[in-house]
Scaffold this active site. Structure first.
Site, mmCIF file in Angstrom:
data_model
loop_
_atom_site.group_PDB
_atom_site.id
_atom_site.type_symbol
_atom_site.label_atom_id
_atom_site.label_comp_id
_atom_site.label_asym_id
_atom_site.label_seq_id
_atom_site.Cartn_x
_atom_site.Cartn_y
_atom_site.Cartn_z
ATOM 1 N N HIS A 2 0.832 -1.201 0.000
ATOM 2 C CA HIS A 2 0.000 0.000 0.000
ATOM 3 C C HIS A 2 0.871 1.258 0.000
ATOM 4 O O HIS A 2 1.526 1.564 0.979
ATOM 5 C CB HIS A 2 -0.886 -0.036 1.249
ATOM 6 C CG HIS A 2 -1.784 1.134 1.415
ATOM 7 N ND1 HIS A 2 -1.615 2.056 2.424
ATOM 8 C CD2 HIS A 2 -2.871 1.536 0.709
ATOM 9 C CE1 HIS A 2 -2.562 2.964 2.346
ATOM 10 N NE2 HIS A 2 -3.339 2.674 1.315
ATOM 11 N N GLU A 31 1.553 -0.529 -5.125
ATOM 12 C CA GLU A 31 0.361 0.273 -5.370
ATOM 13 C C GLU A 31 0.670 1.763 -5.487
ATOM 14 O O GLU A 31 0.836 2.446 -4.480
ATOM 15 C CB GLU A 31 -0.650 0.095 -4.228
ATOM 16 C CG GLU A 31 -2.015 0.676 -4.576
ATOM 17 C CD GLU A 31 -2.638 1.548 -3.511
ATOM 18 O OE1 GLU A 31 -2.005 1.808 -2.473
ATOM 19 O OE2 GLU A 31 -3.770 1.997 -3.739
ATOM 20 N N HIS A 78 -1.088 10.441 -3.199
ATOM 21 C CA HIS A 78 -2.427 10.055 -2.742
ATOM 22 C C HIS A 78 -3.447 11.149 -3.006
ATOM 23 O O HIS A 78 -4.638 10.859 -3.181
ATOM 24 C CB HIS A 78 -2.378 9.718 -1.253
ATOM 25 C CG HIS A 78 -3.660 9.205 -0.694
ATOM 26 N ND1 HIS A 78 -4.570 10.006 -0.031
ATOM 27 C CD2 HIS A 78 -4.222 7.964 -0.723
ATOM 28 C CE1 HIS A 78 -5.609 9.276 0.347
ATOM 29 N NE2 HIS A 78 -5.430 8.032 -0.062
HETATM 30 O O1 G3P Z 1 -6.747 1.922 -2.933
HETATM 31 C C1 G3P Z 1 -7.275 1.279 -1.864
HETATM 32 C C2 G3P Z 1 -6.442 1.558 -0.690
HETATM 33 O O2 G3P Z 1 -5.238 2.092 -1.108
HETATM 34 C C3 G3P Z 1 -7.068 2.449 0.308
HETATM 35 O O3 G3P Z 1 -7.315 3.691 -0.225
HETATM 36 O O4 G3P Z 1 -7.106 6.013 0.406
HETATM 37 O O5 G3P Z 1 -5.161 4.539 0.752
HETATM 38 O O6 G3P Z 1 -5.864 5.145 -1.539
HETATM 39 P P1 G3P Z 1 -6.312 4.900 -0.142
HETATM 40 CA CA CA Z 2 -4.943 3.585 -3.010
#
Ligand code: G3P
Ligand code: CA
Length: 333
Positions: A12, A39, A54
């Site tokens: 993440h 990601e 983000h």
């Molecule tokens: O993309 C799903 C996960 O990454 C949670 O969302 O806000 O961290 O991009 P966010």
């Molecule tokens: Ca994300």
């Protein structure tokens, strides 16, 4: 683990528990910690280059505020219905973005990462793809890319749509077809439906715990995220996406004190219509853990893997991989 397929570990924003998020160093460490996918959340520059952040407002995660030459770019905008004040990627060329450096988003929880503030650039999607490919060659692995289109309706509204640029970037790098090591994700619906007509690459409908997809707000659609997890909602998603990416509290709700409740049937319901279930976000710090698992993040992974999910987004890929592999090895004995 109740399904035969091995769940994937998605880093993440990179190994963001150990490095400032969305930096090449964070992605490289995540790969070395065993992540299957990295990601990048994606936004656009003024000249249409996709970069990993983000948010399009970048004062929280870069040193932009200390760059006097960009002081005139500080402004307020409405993004996804909320007023944001700061500096916005769409006002910078990629050359200007490259003069900035990343910093830790949550220094109060991740003080060990502060020493990296000011060290690393903001990476482009192309640089992230290059990193994955180079690491694949060096390590003999097949690390995938799991990009998210951030603020898609907003970027369409300012003439910098993300979708075609993203597909173009991926295809130019050889990512094509349903079996490519790619998942494209969005919290909105209409841009995924658009993407489904343009590409066979796997798509992921993100589903938040509360609220509505922003494109539904703009179009006065009555459905909210909660409706997407009903059987009828899942059937609709299965027409254009291959997976759902859900807030973990949707699958295992917490009560008002932070204690876990009984799991919902969402994994079963999603699998019944052919959708994989990827769950976010797993973090080691007690601040993020349910009351039941304070000081014990591996218990949270165990709970979710044993519910039959197909993937986890984790800030600490090494912990996710360790628990997953232990469960697999135990099952094989
Ligand atoms: O993309 C799903 C996960 O990454 C949670 O969302 O806000 O961290 O991009 P966010
Ligand atoms: Ca994300």
């Amino acid at each position: 683990m109740t399904n035969a397929k091995i769940p994937i570990v998605i880093a993440h924003r990179g190994a963001s528990g150990y490095r400032p998020e969305h930096t090449l160093a964070a992605y490289e460490l995540a790969i070395n910690l065993g992540a299957d996918y990295i990601e990048p959340d994606l936004v656009s520059t003024k000249d249409g280059v996709l970069i990993a952040r983000h948010e399009n407002e970048i004062s929280q995660t870069t040193d932009v505020a200390s760059h006097g030459e960009f002081a005139h770019l500080q402004t307020a905008k409405i993004v996804d219905g909320e007023v944001k004040t700061g500096w916005f990627t769409e006002d910078f060329t990629i050359t200007e973005i490259k003069t900035l450096r990343a910093k830790e988003r949550i220094p109060q929880l991740r003080s060990a990462n502060i020493k990296y503030d000011g060290v690393w650039e903001i990476p482009t999607l192309q640089e992230i793809i290059d990193l994955a490919k180079n690491q694949n060659s060096a390590l003999g692995r097949n690390i995938g890319i799991y990009p998210e289109t951030k603020h898609p309706t907003y970027f369409q509204s300012i003439g910098l749509p993300l979708e075609d640029t993203l597909i173009g970037n991926l295809e130019a790098n050889g990512y094509q077809g349903a079996n490519a090591p790619v998942f494209i994700q969005s919290f909105e619906v209409s841009n995924l439906q658009y993407l489904a007509k343009k590409t066979d690459l796997p798509l992921v409908q993100l589903i938040n715990l509360t609220g509505k997809p922003y494109d539904f707000i703009v179009s006065d659609e009555t459905l909210a995220y909660a409706d997407l997890t009903a059987k009828s909602g899942l059937e609709e998603i299965a027409k254009y996406a291959q997976a759902i990416g859900i807030h973990k509290d949707i699958l295992v709700p917490r009560d008002s004190t932070g204690k876990l409740q009984s799991p919902t049937t969402l994994v079963h319901d999603a699998h019944a219509v052919g959708l994989e279930v990827h769950v976010w976000t797993f973090r080691n710090e007690d601040y993020f853990l349910p009351l039941d698992f304070q000081g014990n993040p591996q218990k949270e992974y165990e709970l979710f893997f044993n519910l039959g999910i197909d993937g986890v987004f984790s800030d600490f890929a090494d912990h996710a991989v360790a628990v997953r592999d232990r469960i697999i090895h135990t099952a094989e004995k």
